[in-house]
Design an enzyme around this catalytic site. Structure first.
Site, PDB file in Angstrom:
ATOM      1  N   GLU A 358       0.794  -1.234   0.000  1.00  0.00           N
ATOM      2  CA  GLU A 358       0.000   0.000   0.000  1.00  0.00           C
ATOM      3  C   GLU A 358       0.829   1.287   0.000  1.00  0.00           C
ATOM      4  OE1 GLU A 358      -3.951  -1.685   2.269  1.00  0.00           O
ATOM      5  OE2 GLU A 358      -2.297  -1.049   3.512  1.00  0.00           O
TER       6      GLU A 358
HETATM    7  C1  TNX Z   1      -4.539  -4.071   4.518  1.00  0.00           C
HETATM    8  S1  TNX Z   1      -2.897  -6.445   4.169  1.00  0.00           S
HETATM    9  C2  TNX Z   1      -3.279  -3.837   5.049  1.00  0.00           C
HETATM   10  C3  TNX Z   1      -3.145  -3.363   6.423  1.00  0.00           C
HETATM   11  C4  TNX Z   1      -4.480  -3.167   7.071  1.00  0.00           C
HETATM   12  C5  TNX Z   1      -5.390  -4.291   6.680  1.00  0.00           C
HETATM   13  C6  TNX Z   1      -6.707  -4.263   7.364  1.00  0.00           C
HETATM   14  C7  TNX Z   1      -1.797  -5.411   4.098  1.00  0.00           C
HETATM   15  C8  TNX Z   1      -0.532  -5.888   3.660  1.00  0.00           C
HETATM   16  N1  TNX Z   1      -2.103  -4.153   4.419  1.00  0.00           N
HETATM   17  O1  TNX Z   1      -2.404  -2.181   6.455  1.00  0.00           O
HETATM   18  O2  TNX Z   1      -4.281  -3.144   8.432  1.00  0.00           O
HETATM   19  O3  TNX Z   1      -5.605  -4.237   5.303  1.00  0.00           O
HETATM   20  O4  TNX Z   1      -7.423  -5.409   7.091  1.00  0.00           O
END
Ligand code: TNX
Length: 600
Positions: A358
């Site tokens: 992300e």
């Molecule tokens: C996605 S899964 C994220 C996290 C969040 C999560 C909540 C991932 C690698 N990143 O930063 O906490 O969703 O479900």
């Protein structure tokens, strides 16, 4: 059930009688009537005794091979001894077994390494030279004469111990003595894992969890034969690990968390305590420093790492994707090198997780360049890099591991990375994410990857999940628990149980044992164990939990809404809306655990 004991199995009078007979003399004295009566009563008791309450094939995760022998139950008695054949490693496991069994039985269970080749009676832990069992496999034999766990190494012995624990009545989980018949079902189990890596992740950044909480999670992993604990140590809301060369990371970046809690961080001694406690349970800690995104807390501590023109402020909300360290600045790579070197120095395991998820605001080329450099830094430190599957487009480095968290198992970029040599760690968001709600009315958790009831967490195959990725490229499975909405140990447990055992079974058990109906039957007997151990769990309606287990009691008031987003507005890409939440049903916490376990 045992037959009449032979003379050799008896003590005092019988032995002297036998040796006198061997020497052709009259016995020194007749066995006392009381001795005869005791022996007869014991034999009659054995013949009349009910069978062991747990079946040999009720173990979770399901063992590779189970051969029940219903006539061969073993009764653990107050005079039982735990014997080991060789060395300090086996002795340590024997002490762990004794510590698990002493509180509920009230038996002394002395541990001895008396050098007898095949100790008789009691429980024997034996290290054997048997390559077929592998580093984690074990062989368990239960007969009326005793129990024997054999393994090639201490990890296998401990897995055998966890199986043994599950085969005792549920009251074995009580921390105070219980009047119980401690019978074990007769037969043999030969067992070893399907995948080498079986783990869970705890996000200690969104909400901070103290060392004691983490140790208890380690115990939960050990119970179900998981062997990795991934700690998500850094994120926008908090930096949770002390770094001497960049001291403000923890001192400043560790303050605060989602909502209005104080946050916190682990000193190096704290972290090493977790690592050591896990190592004693043959669990490897995988530290994650999430880069280049999810770094707001680091940027607040050291604004020089932020892209020009931004002024980071503490963040206690739940959005994602708005922060990143400047990939164009050399200072960023000093930071990455120093932090990863210090984390490496206190992490004995082979893995370093660099996140990579992300980083929405970093352009594609800059992102790939950053990841490739970070991967080289990790390799230079002698560690194997792990990252979320967004790392896939970056160049390959030896052994690298991509943690798959997608929800549609069709991703050519990840499949291509696997063809280039990457191994996959499977955490599909729609099956393995423990922060997803069980049902629409689950009081905490998210639903961006769907609802995950027990069946959904069980019904998938890690060996054939991502299109184009063969089982040989799958290192294992991991269940992540993100904690935007999870604030306490009972809430952690509520999200872990009963789904963590489902994931553990996918990682451990041969695919041939996969059977939803059998799984939920086997798991049902674990409810009373969790209750006796003071573990909070979700009473999934898909399982017929024994009625004796107490019902869930609402125990928590709604918490306040998380604080508002910072002035520099983050990208509203977060999967979870912030806001007040309803109460979560919990069971009594560890301190309120019932003194005696309900019977199963
Ligand atoms: C996605 S899964 C994220 C996290 C969040 C999560 C909540 C991932 C690698 N990143 O930063 O906490 O969703 O479900």
């Amino acid at each position: 059930m045992s037959t009449l004991p032979s003379a050799a199995d008896q003590d005092g009078p019988a032995l002297s009688q036998q040796s006198a007979a061997d020497q052709g003399r009259l016995p020194l004295r007749e066995p006392a009537a009381a001795d005869l009566a005791r022996t007869a009563a014991r034999a009659a008791g054995d013949l009349l005794a009910p069978p062991a309450p747990v079946r040999l094939d009720d173990v979770v995760p399901a063992p590779e091979q189970v051969r029940p022998d219903p006539g061969a139950d073993y009764l653990l008695t107050p005079d039982a001894v735990i014997r080991v054949s060789t060395g300090p490693a086996a002795l340590a496991v024997a002490e762990q077994l004794a510590a698990l069994l002493r509180p509920a039985t009230g038996y002394p269970l002395p541990v001895t390494d008396a050098a007898r080749p095949e100790p008789a009676g009691g429980i024997a832990l034996v290290l054997v030279d048997d390559e077929t069992l592998g580093p984690e496999g074990y062989q368990l034999d239960i007969t009326p004469a005793g129990v024997r766990i054999a393994a090639a190494g201490p990890a296998g012995l401990l897995h055998g111990v966890q199986t043994l624990r599950q085969l005792l009545p549920a009251a074995i989980e009580s921390r105070t003595p219980v009047a119980e018949r401690w019978a074990l079902p007769g037969g043999s189990i030969t067992d070893r894992p399907r995948f080498a890596y079986r783990g869970a992740m705890l996000d200690v950044a969104r909400h901070f969890f103290g060392v004691e909480d983490v140790l208890r999670v380690v115990d939960h992993l050990s119970r179900y034969k998981l062997n990795h604990l991934h700690l998500h140590l850094t994120d926008d809301q908090g930096w949770r690990i002390a770094v001497d060369s960049w001291p403000r990371l923890a001192a400043v970046g560790g303050v605060g968390e989602v909502g209005d809690g104080p946050g916190g961080f682990y000193t190096k001694a704290d972290y090493q305590r977790i690592v050591a406690y896990a190592a004693e349970r043959h669990i490897t800690v995988v530290p994650e420093i999430d880069l280049p995104g999810h770094t707001n807390a680091a940027l607040v501590a050291y604004p020089e790492l932020a892209p020009a023109g931004t002024v980071p402020t503490p963040y206690t909300g739940t959005e994602v994707g708005f922060s990143y360290v400047d990939p164009a600045s050399e200072r960023t790579y000093d930071f990455v090198t120093d932090v990863l070197a210090e984390v490496t120095a206190m992490t004995p395991g082979p893995w370093l997780h660099i996140g990579g998820d992300e980083a929405f605001k970093v352009k594609r080329e800059a992102y790939t360049g950053f990841v490739e450099r970070a991967q080289r830094i990790v390799a230079g430190l002698g560690k194997t890099v792990v990252g979320w599957h967004q790392l896939a487009p970056a160049g390959h480095v030896d052994g690298r591991v991509l943690q798959w968290w997608g929800t549609d198992a069709d991703d050519p970029t990840t499949a291509e990375a696997a063809r280039r040599g990457a191994r996959l760690l499977l955490s599909p968001g729609n099956h393995a994410y423990l922060d997803m709600k069980y049902a629409p009315d689950t009081p905490i958790g998210h639903d961006w990857a769907g609802l995950i009831d027990l069946r959904r967490s069980y019904e998938w195959d890690p060996g054939a999940h991502v299109t184009g990725v063969p089982e040989t490229a799958v290192l294992g499975v991991e269940a992540p628990l993100w904690t935007e909405s999870v604030t306490s140990l009972p809430e952690v447990e509520f999200m872990l149980f009963p789904r963590l055992p489902a994931l553990a079974e996918l990682g451990w058990s041969p695919r041939a044992t996969h059977d939803w109906d059998r799984f939920r039957d086997r798991l049902a007997g674990h409810g009373p164990r969790w209750t006796a151990a003071g573990i909070t769990f979700h009473r999934s309606p898909e399982v017929s939990w024994p009625t004796e287990a107490p019902a869930e009691v609402p125990a928590e008031a709604p918490t306040a809404a998380p604080a508002a987003a910072p002035a520099a507005a983050p990208v509203p890409a977060g999967p979870m809306p912030a806001g007040p939440r309803p109460a979560i049903p919990t069971q009594p916490g560890p301190d309120d655990a019932p003194a005696t376990a309900p019977s199963v």
